[in-house]
Scaffold this active site. Structure first.
Site, PDB file in Angstrom:
ATOM      1  N   ARG A 117      -4.383  -7.665  13.925  1.00  0.00           N
ATOM      2  CA  ARG A 117      -3.228  -6.893  14.399  1.00  0.00           C
ATOM      3  C   ARG A 117      -3.630  -6.129  15.657  1.00  0.00           C
ATOM      4  NH1 ARG A 117      -1.476  -1.618  13.706  1.00  0.00           N
ATOM      5  NH2 ARG A 117       0.788  -1.305  13.725  1.00  0.00           N
ATOM      6  N   SER A 173       7.147  -7.483   6.205  1.00  0.00           N
ATOM      7  CA  SER A 173       7.150  -6.101   5.731  1.00  0.00           C
ATOM      8  C   SER A 173       8.489  -5.772   5.091  1.00  0.00           C
ATOM      9  CB  SER A 173       6.935  -5.140   6.910  1.00  0.00           C
ATOM     10  OG  SER A 173       5.751  -5.446   7.599  1.00  0.00           O
ATOM     11  N   LYS A 187      -0.091   3.501  12.252  1.00  0.00           N
ATOM     12  CA  LYS A 187       1.084   2.825  12.815  1.00  0.00           C
ATOM     13  C   LYS A 187       2.028   3.889  13.368  1.00  0.00           C
ATOM     14  CE  LYS A 187       4.844  -0.212  11.166  1.00  0.00           C
ATOM     15  NZ  LYS A 187       5.055  -1.131  12.276  1.00  0.00           N
TER      16      LYS A 187
HETATM   17  C1  TPS Z   1       0.795  -6.855   4.998  1.00  0.00           C
HETATM   18  N1  TPS Z   1       2.307  -1.697   8.392  1.00  0.00           N
HETATM   19  C2  TPS Z   1       2.846  -0.834   7.494  1.00  0.00           C
HETATM   20  S1  TPS Z   1       1.958   0.567   7.299  1.00  0.00           S
HETATM   21  C3  TPS Z   1       0.745   0.040   8.369  1.00  0.00           C
HETATM   22  C4  TPS Z   1       1.093  -1.219   8.893  1.00  0.00           C
HETATM   23  C5  TPS Z   1       0.290  -1.959   9.873  1.00  0.00           C
HETATM   24  C6  TPS Z   1      -0.476   0.883   8.705  1.00  0.00           C
HETATM   25  C7  TPS Z   1      -1.580   0.811   7.660  1.00  0.00           C
HETATM   26  O1  TPS Z   1      -2.761   1.456   8.123  1.00  0.00           O
HETATM   27  N2  TPS Z   1       2.332  -5.058   5.575  1.00  0.00           N
HETATM   28  C8  TPS Z   1       1.387  -5.930   5.990  1.00  0.00           C
HETATM   29  N3  TPS Z   1       0.969  -5.956   7.271  1.00  0.00           N
HETATM   30  C9  TPS Z   1       1.468  -5.066   8.176  1.00  0.00           C
HETATM   31  N4  TPS Z   1       1.009  -5.118   9.450  1.00  0.00           N
HETATM   32  C10 TPS Z   1       2.427  -4.099   7.764  1.00  0.00           C
HETATM   33  C11 TPS Z   1       2.851  -4.155   6.448  1.00  0.00           C
HETATM   34  C12 TPS Z   1       2.939  -3.010   8.699  1.00  0.00           C
HETATM   35  P1  TPS Z   1      -3.634   2.483   7.230  1.00  0.00           P
HETATM   36  O2  TPS Z   1      -4.217   1.704   6.082  1.00  0.00           O
HETATM   37  O3  TPS Z   1      -4.714   2.973   8.157  1.00  0.00           O
HETATM   38  O4  TPS Z   1      -2.709   3.585   6.791  1.00  0.00           O
END
Ligand code: TPS
Length: 215
Positions: free
Chosen positions: A38, A110, A139
């Site tokens: 990502r 998502s 994010k």
């Molecule tokens: C499988 N997304 C939702 S919250 C987030 C992201 C990137 C941040 C998490 O970071 N579901 C999947 N892939 C995605 N890219 C998303 C949702 C979108 P942290 O663990 O540091 O809080």
């Protein structure tokens, strides 16, 4: 699919101060089950440099027999022979992706609420990324956190689709999330910002597999 979601690690070059390839390899050694590239936000790599990093990460994942998923960029995923894509609600639709991609691709989307989850099921998504569960600094445009109850509500209307929970997840959240219906957890910072990504991943893997084996 549900097994693959147990420890779903996501990484881009700006999620760590270290060499992202080293962080990824340490996480793979700790037991990542699925990986997503990502490359988004401040100082995200572009063009050739992005393609090269994606290619290197794919090769590394394959050395550990871990499927390699690309976030959002369907063309890049097709070009480098990724194993699938993950898209958000504002990206290319599952229906359009399915027209272009290999049959065995993993296509995830998502979902923040019940209607998005129901649509994902109808469109034939392979899994949904449910969240943000908690507040996240990773994010920038994250929606309002839905908590454990959000996962429970989505599981109620989508009883069989594989669900991975995401957003601000720490080690102690794994079992509670799986109890309300998640099949696994997806993590960026709790692994990428850890001083010891291998040990951090190992701990996530132990918690998630403990649950899968029927606690
Ligand atoms: C499988 N997304 C939702 S919250 C987030 C992201 C990137 C941040 C998490 O970071 N579901 C999947 N892939 C995605 N890219 C998303 C949702 C979108 P942290 O663990 O540091 O809080």
């Amino acid at each position: 699919m549900k097994e693959l979601l147990q420890v779903y690690f996501i990484l881009g070059s700006n999620n760590t101060d270290r060499d992202p390839l080293i962080v990824l390899e340490e996480a793979l050694q700790g037991g990542v089950t699925l990986f997503q590239f990502r490359e988004k936000g401040d100082h995200a790599l572009q063009a050739d440099v992005k393609v090269t990093l994606a290619q290197q990460m794919k090769e590394l994942c394959h050395r550990y027999n871990v499927p390699f998923i690309v976030n959002d960029d369907v063309s890049l995923a097709l070009d480098i022979g990724a194993d699938g894509v993950h898209v958000g609600q504002d990206d290319m639709s599952i229906t359009d992706i399915k027209k272009r991609c290999p049959e065995d691709w993993i296509v995830g989307v998502s979902a923040t609420n019940q209607s998005e989850a129901e649509k994902a099921v109808a469109d034939g998504a392979d899994y949904i990324g449910v969240g943000p569960i908690f507040g996240t600094n990773t994010k920038k445009d994250a929606k309002r956190p839905i908590g454990l109850s959000g996962v429970k509500q989505i599981r109620a209307v989508a009883p069989s689709i594989p669900i991975v929970a995401i957003g601000g997840i720490q080690l102690t959240d794994v079992i509670p999330l799986m109890k309300v219906g998640a099949d696994g957890v997806s993590i960026i910072s709790a692994i990428s910002q850890s001083e010891k990504p291998m040990q951090a991943t190992q701990a996530f893997a132990r918690h998630a597999s403990y649950f899968h084996q029927g606690m």
